[in-house]
Motif scaffolding. Sequence first.
Motif, PDB file in Angstrom:
ATOM      1  N   SER A  46      17.703  10.779  25.840  1.00 30.89           N
ATOM      2  CA  SER A  46      16.731  11.816  26.017  1.00 30.89           C
ATOM      3  C   SER A  46      17.101  12.567  27.463  1.00 30.89           C
ATOM      4  N   THR A  47      17.479  12.181  28.313  1.00 31.09           N
ATOM      5  CA  THR A  47      17.784  12.924  29.619  1.00 31.09           C
ATOM      6  C   THR A  47      19.084  13.646  29.226  1.00 31.09           C
ATOM      7  N   VAL A  48      20.016  13.262  28.414  1.00 32.24           N
ATOM      8  CA  VAL A  48      21.139  13.886  27.972  1.00 32.24           C
ATOM      9  C   VAL A  48      20.661  15.324  27.364  1.00 32.24           C
ATOM     10  N   THR A  49      19.929  14.968  26.250  1.00 32.40           N
ATOM     11  CA  THR A  49      19.482  16.113  25.591  1.00 32.40           C
ATOM     12  C   THR A  49      18.520  17.144  26.463  1.00 32.40           C
ATOM     13  N   ALA A  50      17.892  16.602  27.186  1.00 36.09           N
ATOM     14  CA  ALA A  50      17.030  17.462  28.087  1.00 36.09           C
ATOM     15  C   ALA A  50      18.111  18.404  29.086  1.00 36.09           C
ATOM     16  N   LYS A  51      18.861  17.600  29.572  1.00 35.15           N
ATOM     17  CA  LYS A  51      19.969  18.653  30.371  1.00 35.15           C
ATOM     18  C   LYS A  51      20.763  19.601  29.179  1.00 35.15           C
ATOM     19  N   LEU A  52      20.984  19.239  28.179  1.00 32.53           N
ATOM     20  CA  LEU A  52      21.605  20.274  27.174  1.00 32.53           C
ATOM     21  C   LEU A  52      20.571  21.413  26.921  1.00 32.53           C
TER      22      LEU A  52
ATOM     23  N   VAL B  19      18.154  22.885  28.794  1.00 31.58           N
ATOM     24  CA  VAL B  19      18.359  23.762  29.861  1.00 31.58           C
ATOM     25  C   VAL B  19      19.569  24.415  30.471  1.00 31.58           C
ATOM     26  N   SER B  20      20.509  23.694  30.104  1.00 30.84           N
ATOM     27  CA  SER B  20      21.916  24.234  30.609  1.00 30.84           C
ATOM     28  C   SER B  20      22.538  25.094  29.617  1.00 30.84           C
ATOM     29  N   SER B  21      23.648  25.450  29.966  1.00 34.00           N
ATOM     30  CA  SER B  21      24.426  26.669  28.871  1.00 34.00           C
ATOM     31  C   SER B  21      25.035  25.618  27.917  1.00 34.00           C
ATOM     32  N   PRO B  22      24.875  25.838  26.597  1.00 39.60           N
ATOM     33  CA  PRO B  22      25.277  24.757  25.689  1.00 39.60           C
ATOM     34  C   PRO B  22      26.674  24.501  25.732  1.00 39.60           C
ATOM     35  N   PRO B  23      27.272  23.350  25.447  1.00 38.46           N
ATOM     36  CA  PRO B  23      28.681  23.108  25.369  1.00 38.46           C
ATOM     37  C   PRO B  23      29.446  23.962  24.460  1.00 38.46           C
ATOM     38  N   THR B  24      30.872  24.243  24.532  1.00 36.95           N
ATOM     39  CA  THR B  24      31.566  25.128  23.646  1.00 36.95           C
ATOM     40  C   THR B  24      31.598  24.550  22.148  1.00 36.95           C
TER      41      THR B  24
ATOM     42  N   TYR C 222      19.540  29.971  20.604  1.00 30.72           N
ATOM     43  CA  TYR C 222      18.011  29.385  20.289  1.00 30.72           C
ATOM     44  C   TYR C 222      18.094  28.340  19.342  1.00 30.72           C
ATOM     45  N   ILE C 223      18.814  28.262  18.472  1.00 29.09           N
ATOM     46  CA  ILE C 223      18.949  27.271  17.535  1.00 29.09           C
ATOM     47  C   ILE C 223      19.335  25.750  18.192  1.00 29.09           C
ATOM     48  N   ILE C 224      20.265  25.956  18.974  1.00 29.37           N
ATOM     49  CA  ILE C 224      20.817  24.727  19.818  1.00 29.37           C
ATOM     50  C   ILE C 224      19.515  24.330  20.751  1.00 29.37           C
ATOM     51  N   ARG C 225      18.964  25.244  21.411  1.00 31.10           N
ATOM     52  CA  ARG C 225      17.891  24.764  22.221  1.00 31.10           C
ATOM     53  C   ARG C 225      16.892  23.970  21.557  1.00 31.10           C
ATOM     54  N   ILE C 226      16.224  24.893  20.174  1.00 32.41           N
ATOM     55  CA  ILE C 226      15.312  24.120  19.351  1.00 32.41           C
ATOM     56  C   ILE C 226      15.783  22.799  19.233  1.00 32.41           C
ATOM     57  N   LEU C 227      17.088  22.511  18.754  1.00 36.69           N
ATOM     58  CA  LEU C 227      17.548  21.238  18.250  1.00 36.69           C
ATOM     59  C   LEU C 227      17.632  20.208  19.498  1.00 36.69           C
ATOM     60  N   MET C 228      17.829  20.725  20.592  1.00 36.85           N
ATOM     61  CA  MET C 228      17.767  19.761  21.847  1.00 36.85           C
ATOM     62  C   MET C 228      16.519  19.357  22.134  1.00 36.85           C
ATOM     63  N   VAL C 229      15.373  20.292  22.041  1.00 31.51           N
ATOM     64  CA  VAL C 229      14.079  19.980  22.520  1.00 31.51           C
ATOM     65  C   VAL C 229      13.407  18.926  21.444  1.00 31.51           C
ATOM     66  N   SER C 230      13.944  18.981  20.292  1.00 36.82           N
ATOM     67  CA  SER C 230      13.478  18.210  19.143  1.00 36.82           C
ATOM     68  C   SER C 230      14.238  16.632  19.265  1.00 36.82           C
ATOM     69  N   ALA C 231      15.503  16.950  19.657  1.00 34.36           N
ATOM     70  CA  ALA C 231      15.991  15.462  19.849  1.00 34.36           C
ATOM     71  C   ALA C 231      15.673  14.938  21.178  1.00 34.36           C
ATOM     72  N   THR C 232      15.146  15.615  22.308  1.00 27.66           N
ATOM     73  CA  THR C 232      14.509  15.034  23.287  1.00 27.66           C
ATOM     74  C   THR C 232      13.121  14.283  23.137  1.00 27.66           C
ATOM     75  N   ILE C 233      12.430  14.920  22.223  1.00 24.21           N
ATOM     76  CA  ILE C 233      11.132  14.315  21.748  1.00 24.21           C
ATOM     77  C   ILE C 233      11.247  13.091  21.010  1.00 24.21           C
TER      78      ILE C 233
END
Length: 174
Positions: free
Chosen positions: A43-49, A51-56, A72-83
Amino acid sequence: MPEIQIDRFAQQFPNKYNPPSYAYVPAPSTFFAILGGTFAALSTVTAKLTVSSPPTYLVQLTNALHATHSTYIIRILMVSATIVCNIFMWLFFTKALRFGDSTPRVMMMQTAANFAVTAACGVYVFGDALSVQWWMGASLIGAGLVALNVERPEFECEGADHAMGIDEESKKSK
């Protein structure tokens, strides 16, 4: 709703007094606590991903899929993964508490698993370097968790008179 069968109650509702018979798990509370700690770290890893710039490699994946708004797609996926990771963390934590005999022991196992998985993700996902000082700190935390988790013999209290140093003979003489 299915009916509760009294003769099969232990199989239908396992608890710390009637643990399920998992052949591959020595203690269900330990297994669930480790899973809970793993999902807490993820959860912490996906939260860091988020808010930070997405990995290449994630950007390359979305570019390969011809996504126009890849960030935007990556951020939505990461927020969903955090939840989702938080939901699983709480699920496994409550299961570990249900099967465990001690709340501090479950919390220590979950903390140790969280610490280990966070360190591994820091090295492999974010490219962090772990110093000798980090390893010494991790060793001290691990030793502390082991020391707190060791079984101790039960203390038997013989009563308030024994604690005050009053024996039976002196009570009789008064």
